[in-house]
Design a protein around this motif. Structure first.
Motif, PDB file in Angstrom:
ATOM      1  N   PRO A  13       0.827  -1.206   0.000  1.00 20.76           N
ATOM      2  CA  PRO A  13       0.000   0.000   0.000  1.00 20.76           C
ATOM      3  C   PRO A  13       0.866   1.262   0.000  1.00 20.76           C
ATOM      4  CG  PRO A  13       0.162  -0.871   2.209  1.00 20.76           C
ATOM      5  CD  PRO A  13       0.905  -1.839   1.332  1.00 20.76           C
ATOM      6  N   ARG A  14       0.309   2.382  -0.279  1.00 24.24           N
ATOM      7  CA  ARG A  14       1.074   3.631  -0.257  1.00 24.24           C
ATOM      8  C   ARG A  14       1.295   4.132   1.168  1.00 24.24           C
ATOM      9  NH1 ARG A  14       1.235   7.208  -4.158  1.00 24.24           N
ATOM     10  NH2 ARG A  14       2.854   8.057  -2.790  1.00 24.24           N
ATOM     11  N   TYR A  15       0.316   3.931   2.002  1.00 24.19           N
ATOM     12  CA  TYR A  15       0.420   4.357   3.400  1.00 24.19           C
ATOM     13  C   TYR A  15      -0.153   3.278   4.301  1.00 24.19           C
ATOM     14  CZ  TYR A  15       0.898   8.911   1.138  1.00 24.19           C
ATOM     15  OH  TYR A  15       1.301   9.947   0.337  1.00 24.19           O
ATOM     16  N   LEU A  16       0.475   3.077   5.432  1.00 24.04           N
ATOM     17  CA  LEU A  16      -0.082   2.150   6.406  1.00 24.04           C
ATOM     18  C   LEU A  16       0.440   2.469   7.794  1.00 24.04           C
ATOM     19  CD1 LEU A  16       1.547  -1.372   5.953  1.00 24.04           C
ATOM     20  CD2 LEU A  16       2.446   0.677   4.881  1.00 24.04           C
ATOM     21  N   ILE A  17      -0.402   2.144   8.761  1.00 22.52           N
ATOM     22  CA  ILE A  17      -0.070   2.363  10.159  1.00 22.52           C
ATOM     23  C   ILE A  17      -0.166   1.034  10.898  1.00 22.52           C
ATOM     24  CG2 ILE A  17      -0.706   3.574  12.288  1.00 22.52           C
ATOM     25  CD1 ILE A  17      -1.959   5.758  10.527  1.00 22.52           C
ATOM     26  N   LYS A  18       0.872   0.725  11.655  1.00 23.24           N
ATOM     27  CA  LYS A  18       0.918  -0.506  12.423  1.00 23.24           C
ATOM     28  C   LYS A  18       1.336  -0.173  13.850  1.00 23.24           C
ATOM     29  CE  LYS A  18       0.161  -3.680   9.189  1.00 23.24           C
ATOM     30  NZ  LYS A  18      -0.906  -4.722   9.305  1.00 23.24           N
ATOM     31  N   THR A  19       1.176  -1.129  14.732  1.00 21.96           N
ATOM     32  CA  THR A  19       1.637  -0.955  16.109  1.00 21.96           C
ATOM     33  C   THR A  19       2.840  -1.861  16.364  1.00 21.96           C
ATOM     34  OG1 THR A  19       0.054  -2.584  16.892  1.00 21.96           O
ATOM     35  CG2 THR A  19      -0.620  -0.271  16.965  1.00 21.96           C
ATOM     36  N   GLN A  57       3.639  -5.901  15.634  1.00 26.27           N
ATOM     37  CA  GLN A  57       2.939  -6.455  14.473  1.00 26.27           C
ATOM     38  C   GLN A  57       3.923  -6.732  13.343  1.00 26.27           C
ATOM     39  OE1 GLN A  57      -0.223  -3.420  13.808  1.00 26.27           O
ATOM     40  NE2 GLN A  57      -1.669  -5.083  14.269  1.00 26.27           N
ATOM     41  N   GLN A  58       3.422  -7.330  12.293  1.00 25.63           N
ATOM     42  CA  GLN A  58       4.249  -7.519  11.111  1.00 25.63           C
ATOM     43  C   GLN A  58       3.567  -6.843   9.921  1.00 25.63           C
ATOM     44  OE1 GLN A  58       4.734 -11.602   9.843  1.00 25.63           O
ATOM     45  NE2 GLN A  58       2.755 -11.632   8.850  1.00 25.63           N
ATOM     46  N   VAL A  59       4.337  -6.606   8.890  1.00 22.62           N
ATOM     47  CA  VAL A  59       3.796  -5.923   7.717  1.00 22.62           C
ATOM     48  C   VAL A  59       4.405  -6.521   6.448  1.00 22.62           C
ATOM     49  CG1 VAL A  59       5.610  -4.143   7.681  1.00 22.62           C
ATOM     50  CG2 VAL A  59       3.372  -3.655   6.679  1.00 22.62           C
ATOM     51  N   THR A  60       3.600  -6.557   5.406  1.00 27.20           N
ATOM     52  CA  THR A  60       4.065  -7.014   4.092  1.00 27.20           C
ATOM     53  C   THR A  60       3.819  -5.913   3.075  1.00 27.20           C
ATOM     54  OG1 THR A  60       3.624  -9.329   4.592  1.00 27.20           O
ATOM     55  CG2 THR A  60       3.825  -8.724   2.274  1.00 27.20           C
ATOM     56  N   LEU A  61       4.868  -5.548   2.356  1.00 26.67           N
ATOM     57  CA  LEU A  61       4.782  -4.524   1.315  1.00 26.67           C
ATOM     58  C   LEU A  61       4.998  -5.186  -0.035  1.00 26.67           C
ATOM     59  CD1 LEU A  61       7.031  -1.806   3.009  1.00 26.67           C
ATOM     60  CD2 LEU A  61       4.568  -2.183   3.292  1.00 26.67           C
ATOM     61  N   SER A  62       4.289  -4.683  -1.029  1.00 27.93           N
ATOM     62  CA  SER A  62       4.351  -5.290  -2.346  1.00 27.93           C
ATOM     63  C   SER A  62       4.914  -4.326  -3.382  1.00 27.93           C
ATOM     64  CB  SER A  62       2.946  -5.731  -2.772  1.00 27.93           C
ATOM     65  OG  SER A  62       2.966  -6.309  -4.054  1.00 27.93           O
ATOM     66  N   GLU A 115       6.895   5.036  -5.965  1.00 31.49           N
ATOM     67  CA  GLU A 115       6.632   6.187  -5.105  1.00 31.49           C
ATOM     68  C   GLU A 115       6.797   5.848  -3.626  1.00 31.49           C
ATOM     69  OE1 GLU A 115       3.778   9.153  -7.563  1.00 31.49           O
ATOM     70  OE2 GLU A 115       2.760   7.436  -6.654  1.00 31.49           O
ATOM     71  N   GLY A 116       6.903   4.570  -3.313  1.00 32.48           N
ATOM     72  CA  GLY A 116       7.169   4.176  -1.946  1.00 32.48           C
ATOM     73  C   GLY A 116       5.940   3.810  -1.142  1.00 32.48           C
ATOM     74  N   SER A 117       6.201   3.086  -0.068  1.00 37.82           N
ATOM     75  CA  SER A 117       5.177   2.761   0.924  1.00 37.82           C
ATOM     76  C   SER A 117       5.579   3.412   2.229  1.00 37.82           C
ATOM     77  CB  SER A 117       5.075   1.243   1.120  1.00 37.82           C
ATOM     78  OG  SER A 117       4.558   0.603  -0.013  1.00 37.82           O
ATOM     79  N   ARG A 118       4.722   4.296   2.722  1.00 31.77           N
ATOM     80  CA  ARG A 118       5.020   5.027   3.961  1.00 31.77           C
ATOM     81  C   ARG A 118       4.473   4.237   5.137  1.00 31.77           C
ATOM     82  NH1 ARG A 118       8.225   8.960   5.560  1.00 31.77           N
ATOM     83  NH2 ARG A 118       7.684  10.196   3.734  1.00 31.77           N
ATOM     84  N   LEU A 119       5.377   3.681   5.960  1.00 24.82           N
ATOM     85  CA  LEU A 119       5.000   2.880   7.127  1.00 24.82           C
ATOM     86  C   LEU A 119       5.184   3.705   8.394  1.00 24.82           C
ATOM     87  CD1 LEU A 119       4.359   0.217   8.647  1.00 24.82           C
ATOM     88  CD2 LEU A 119       6.803  -0.308   8.526  1.00 24.82           C
ATOM     89  N   THR A 120       4.133   3.764   9.189  1.00 22.20           N
ATOM     90  CA  THR A 120       4.207   4.413  10.500  1.00 22.20           C
ATOM     91  C   THR A 120       3.945   3.355  11.556  1.00 22.20           C
ATOM     92  OG1 THR A 120       3.392   6.506   9.609  1.00 22.20           O
ATOM     93  CG2 THR A 120       3.268   6.205  11.992  1.00 22.20           C
ATOM     94  N   VAL A 121       4.864   3.243  12.502  1.00 24.91           N
ATOM     95  CA  VAL A 121       4.726   2.280  13.591  1.00 24.91           C
ATOM     96  C   VAL A 121       4.455   3.049  14.886  1.00 24.91           C
ATOM     97  CG1 VAL A 121       5.802   0.400  14.864  1.00 24.91           C
ATOM     98  CG2 VAL A 121       6.313   0.712  12.430  1.00 24.91           C
TER      99      VAL A 121
END
Lengths: 118, 114
Positions: free
Chosen positions: B8-14, B17-22, B107-113
Protein backbone atom coordinates in the motif's frame (compact mmCIF):
# COMPACT_ATOMS: atom_id res chain seq x y z
CA UNK A 1 32.51 0.02 3.46
CA UNK A 2 31.91 2.84 1.07
CA UNK A 3 30.53 6.17 2.23
CA UNK A 4 29.04 9.07 0.31
CA UNK A 5 28.99 12.58 1.73
CA UNK A 6 26.92 15.51 0.57
CA UNK A 7 28.04 18.50 2.60
CA UNK A 8 25.26 20.87 1.51
CA UNK A 9 21.93 20.01 3.17
CA UNK A 10 20.24 22.83 1.23
CA UNK A 11 21.08 25.01 -1.74
CA UNK A 12 19.16 27.89 -3.26
CA UNK A 13 19.54 29.31 -6.76
CA UNK A 14 17.76 31.86 -8.91
CA UNK A 15 15.86 30.56 -11.89
CA UNK A 16 18.06 30.49 -15.03
CA UNK A 17 21.25 30.54 -12.96
CA UNK A 18 23.80 27.75 -12.52
CA UNK A 19 24.23 25.74 -9.35
CA UNK A 20 26.72 23.08 -8.32
CA UNK A 21 25.96 20.35 -5.81
CA UNK A 22 28.88 18.71 -4.07
CA UNK A 23 29.50 15.04 -3.39
CA UNK A 24 32.52 13.21 -2.07
CA UNK A 25 32.90 9.50 -1.50
CA UNK A 26 35.26 7.12 0.15
CA UNK A 27 36.21 3.78 -1.35
CA UNK A 28 39.18 1.52 -1.70
CA UNK A 29 37.92 0.16 -5.00
CA UNK A 30 39.14 1.29 -8.38
CA UNK A 31 36.11 0.37 -10.45
CA UNK A 32 32.68 1.65 -9.57
CA UNK A 33 29.75 3.74 -10.73
CA UNK A 34 28.44 7.06 -9.51
CA UNK A 35 24.95 8.43 -9.91
CA UNK A 36 22.90 11.52 -9.20
CA UNK A 37 19.26 10.87 -8.46
CA UNK A 38 16.53 13.46 -8.11
CA UNK A 39 13.59 13.03 -5.74
CA UNK A 40 10.83 15.60 -6.33
CA UNK A 41 8.18 16.21 -3.67
CA UNK A 42 6.06 13.40 -5.20
CA UNK A 43 8.79 11.04 -3.89
CA UNK A 44 9.54 9.12 -7.08
CA UNK A 45 13.31 8.98 -7.49
CA UNK A 46 14.61 9.65 -11.01
CA UNK A 47 18.09 9.12 -12.41
CA UNK A 48 19.68 12.40 -13.49
CA UNK A 49 23.11 11.29 -14.63
CA UNK A 50 25.63 8.49 -14.21
CA UNK A 51 29.42 8.18 -14.43
CA UNK A 52 31.61 5.14 -14.87
CA UNK A 53 34.79 5.47 -12.83
CA UNK A 54 36.96 4.09 -15.63
CA UNK A 55 35.87 6.92 -17.93
CA UNK A 56 37.83 10.12 -17.56
CA UNK A 57 35.36 12.12 -19.60
CA UNK A 58 32.71 13.83 -17.50
CA UNK A 59 29.15 12.77 -18.20
CA UNK A 60 26.62 15.29 -19.48
CA UNK A 61 22.87 15.11 -19.96
CA UNK A 62 21.42 18.28 -21.45
CA UNK A 63 21.56 20.93 -18.69
CA UNK A 64 23.16 18.52 -16.23
CA UNK A 65 26.85 17.77 -16.10
CA UNK A 66 29.28 16.35 -13.59
CA UNK A 67 32.79 17.14 -12.52
CA UNK A 68 34.34 13.79 -11.70
CA UNK A 69 37.69 13.93 -9.92
CA UNK A 70 38.67 10.32 -9.25
CA UNK A 71 41.84 11.04 -7.32
CA UNK A 72 40.02 13.49 -5.07
CA UNK A 73 36.98 11.16 -4.87
CA UNK A 74 34.73 14.02 -5.80
CA UNK A 75 31.62 13.93 -7.98
CA UNK A 76 29.80 17.25 -8.21
CA UNK A 77 26.66 17.98 -10.22
CA UNK A 78 26.26 21.18 -12.18
CA UNK A 79 22.80 22.31 -13.22
CA UNK A 80 22.79 25.04 -15.85
CA UNK A 81 19.87 27.32 -16.63
CA UNK A 82 18.01 26.21 -13.50
CA UNK A 83 14.28 25.71 -13.92
CA UNK A 84 11.46 25.59 -11.39
CA UNK A 85 11.02 21.89 -12.16
CA UNK A 86 14.56 21.23 -10.91
CA UNK A 87 13.44 21.85 -7.33
CA UNK A 88 13.90 18.55 -5.48
CA UNK A 89 16.14 16.52 -3.22
CA UNK A 90 19.26 15.43 -5.04
CA UNK A 91 21.07 12.29 -3.95
CA UNK A 92 24.55 11.26 -4.90
CA UNK A 93 24.99 7.48 -5.00
CA UNK A 94 27.82 4.96 -5.36
CA UNK A 95 27.74 1.39 -6.56
CA UNK A 96 30.62 -1.03 -6.60
CA UNK A 97 31.31 -2.86 -9.84
CA UNK A 98 32.16 -5.97 -7.84
CA UNK A 99 28.69 -7.40 -7.48
CA UNK A 100 27.45 -10.19 -5.31
CA UNK A 101 28.16 -11.20 -1.76
CA UNK A 102 27.66 -9.03 1.29
CA UNK A 103 26.11 -5.59 1.24
CA UNK A 104 25.66 -4.15 -2.20
CA UNK A 105 23.18 -2.00 -4.01
CA UNK A 106 23.46 1.75 -4.06
CA UNK A 107 25.10 3.69 -1.24
CA UNK A 108 23.44 7.09 -1.01
CA UNK A 109 24.48 10.40 0.44
CA UNK A 110 22.11 12.23 2.77
CA UNK A 111 20.91 14.47 -0.02
CA UNK A 112 20.82 18.17 -0.92
CA UNK A 113 17.55 20.04 -0.98
CA UNK A 114 17.62 22.32 -4.02
CA UNK A 115 15.37 25.38 -3.97
CA UNK A 116 14.74 27.33 -7.16
CA UNK A 117 13.78 30.94 -6.62
CA UNK A 118 11.67 32.51 -9.39
CA UNK B 1 4.43 1.57 -20.03
CA UNK B 2 3.39 1.49 -16.38
CA UNK B 3 6.01 2.41 -13.81
CA UNK B 4 6.97 0.64 -10.61
CA UNK B 5 3.89 0.16 -8.46
CA UNK B 6 4.06 -0.15 -4.71
CA UNK B 7 1.20 -1.08 -2.42
CA UNK B 8 0.00 0.00 0.00
CA UNK B 9 1.07 3.63 -0.26
CA UNK B 10 0.42 4.36 3.40
CA UNK B 11 -0.08 2.15 6.41
CA UNK B 12 -0.07 2.36 10.16
CA UNK B 13 0.92 -0.51 12.42
CA UNK B 14 1.64 -0.95 16.11
CA UNK B 15 4.79 -2.30 17.72
CA UNK B 16 5.09 -6.05 17.57
CA UNK B 17 2.94 -6.46 14.47
CA UNK B 18 4.25 -7.52 11.11
CA UNK B 19 3.80 -5.92 7.72
CA UNK B 20 4.07 -7.01 4.09
CA UNK B 21 4.78 -4.52 1.32
CA UNK B 22 4.35 -5.29 -2.35
CA UNK B 23 6.19 -4.10 -5.43
CA UNK B 24 5.30 -4.66 -9.08
CA UNK B 25 8.25 -3.81 -11.34
CA UNK B 26 8.09 -2.32 -14.79
CA UNK B 27 7.04 -4.95 -17.30
CA UNK B 28 10.07 -6.87 -18.50
CA UNK B 29 12.27 -5.87 -15.57
CA UNK B 30 13.70 -8.86 -13.76
CA UNK B 31 15.60 -7.21 -10.95
CA UNK B 32 13.96 -5.66 -7.90
CA UNK B 33 15.68 -3.93 -5.01
CA UNK B 34 14.38 -2.37 -1.81
CA UNK B 35 15.54 0.67 0.13
CA UNK B 36 14.54 2.18 3.44
CA UNK B 37 14.41 5.98 3.68
CA UNK B 38 14.34 7.76 7.04
CA UNK B 39 15.17 11.36 8.01
CA UNK B 40 17.95 10.19 10.31
CA UNK B 41 19.64 7.41 8.35
CA UNK B 42 18.74 8.52 4.85
CA UNK B 43 18.47 5.89 2.14
CA UNK B 44 19.73 2.44 3.03
CA UNK B 45 19.87 -0.66 0.88
CA UNK B 46 17.77 -3.58 2.10
CA UNK B 47 18.04 -6.31 -0.53
CA UNK B 48 18.09 -7.07 -4.21
CA UNK B 49 16.40 -9.88 -6.11
CA UNK B 50 16.89 -11.28 -9.56
CA UNK B 51 14.98 -14.22 -11.02
CA UNK B 52 13.49 -15.12 -7.64
CA UNK B 53 16.90 -15.25 -5.96
CA UNK B 54 18.20 -12.82 -3.38
CA UNK B 55 21.37 -11.48 -4.85
CA UNK B 56 22.47 -9.05 -2.21
CA UNK B 57 21.40 -8.05 1.28
CA UNK B 58 22.08 -4.89 3.24
CA UNK B 59 22.93 -4.57 6.91
CA UNK B 60 19.48 -5.07 8.41
CA UNK B 61 18.31 -7.53 11.08
CA UNK B 62 16.64 -10.78 10.19
CA UNK B 63 13.24 -9.26 10.91
CA UNK B 64 13.49 -7.82 7.41
CA UNK B 65 12.93 -10.35 4.69
CA UNK B 66 11.80 -10.43 1.13
CA UNK B 67 11.06 -12.60 -1.84
CA UNK B 68 10.50 -12.39 -5.53
CA UNK B 69 7.95 -14.31 -7.52
CA UNK B 70 8.20 -15.85 -10.98
CA UNK B 71 6.45 -12.82 -12.50
CA UNK B 72 9.18 -10.59 -10.93
CA UNK B 73 6.80 -9.06 -8.42
CA UNK B 74 8.41 -8.71 -5.02
CA UNK B 75 7.31 -8.51 -1.44
CA UNK B 76 9.15 -7.48 1.65
CA UNK B 77 8.12 -8.37 5.16
CA UNK B 78 9.03 -6.83 8.47
CA UNK B 79 8.19 -8.84 11.56
CA UNK B 80 7.97 -7.71 15.18
CA UNK B 81 7.79 -4.06 14.20
CA UNK B 82 9.70 -1.46 16.18
CA UNK B 83 9.18 2.28 16.32
CA UNK B 84 12.41 2.74 14.39
CA UNK B 85 10.98 0.86 11.43
CA UNK B 86 8.83 3.85 10.60
CA UNK B 87 10.08 4.89 7.18
CA UNK B 88 9.42 5.26 3.51
CA UNK B 89 10.18 1.95 1.82
CA UNK B 90 11.21 2.33 -1.79
CA UNK B 91 11.23 -0.37 -4.40
CA UNK B 92 13.25 -0.09 -7.58
CA UNK B 93 13.38 -2.24 -10.67
CA UNK B 94 15.82 -2.68 -13.53
CA UNK B 95 16.07 -4.84 -16.62
CA UNK B 96 19.01 -6.84 -15.40
CA UNK B 97 21.36 -6.76 -12.46
CA UNK B 98 24.03 -4.45 -13.81
CA UNK B 99 25.96 -2.26 -11.51
CA UNK B 100 25.85 0.57 -14.03
CA UNK B 101 22.18 0.13 -14.64
CA UNK B 102 19.52 2.71 -14.03
CA UNK B 103 17.08 1.93 -11.26
CA UNK B 104 13.44 2.91 -11.73
CA UNK B 105 11.87 3.72 -8.41
CA UNK B 106 8.30 3.50 -7.20
CA UNK B 107 6.63 6.19 -5.10
CA UNK B 108 7.17 4.18 -1.95
CA UNK B 109 5.18 2.76 0.92
CA UNK B 110 5.02 5.03 3.96
CA UNK B 111 5.00 2.88 7.13
CA UNK B 112 4.21 4.41 10.50
CA UNK B 113 4.73 2.28 13.59
CA UNK B 114 2.93 3.42 16.76
Amino acid sequence: AQTVTQSQPEMSVQEAETVTLSCTYDTSESDYYLFWYKQPPSRQMILVIRQEAYKQQNATENRFSVNFQKAAKSFSLKISDSQLGDAAMYFCAYRSSYSGGGADGLTFGKGTHLIIQP
Amino acid sequence: KAGVTQTPRYLIKTRGQQVTLSCSPISGHRSVSWYQQTPGQGLQFLFEYFSETQRNKGNFPGRFSGRQFSNSRSEMNVSTLELGDSALYLCASSLEVRESGELFFGEGSRLTVL
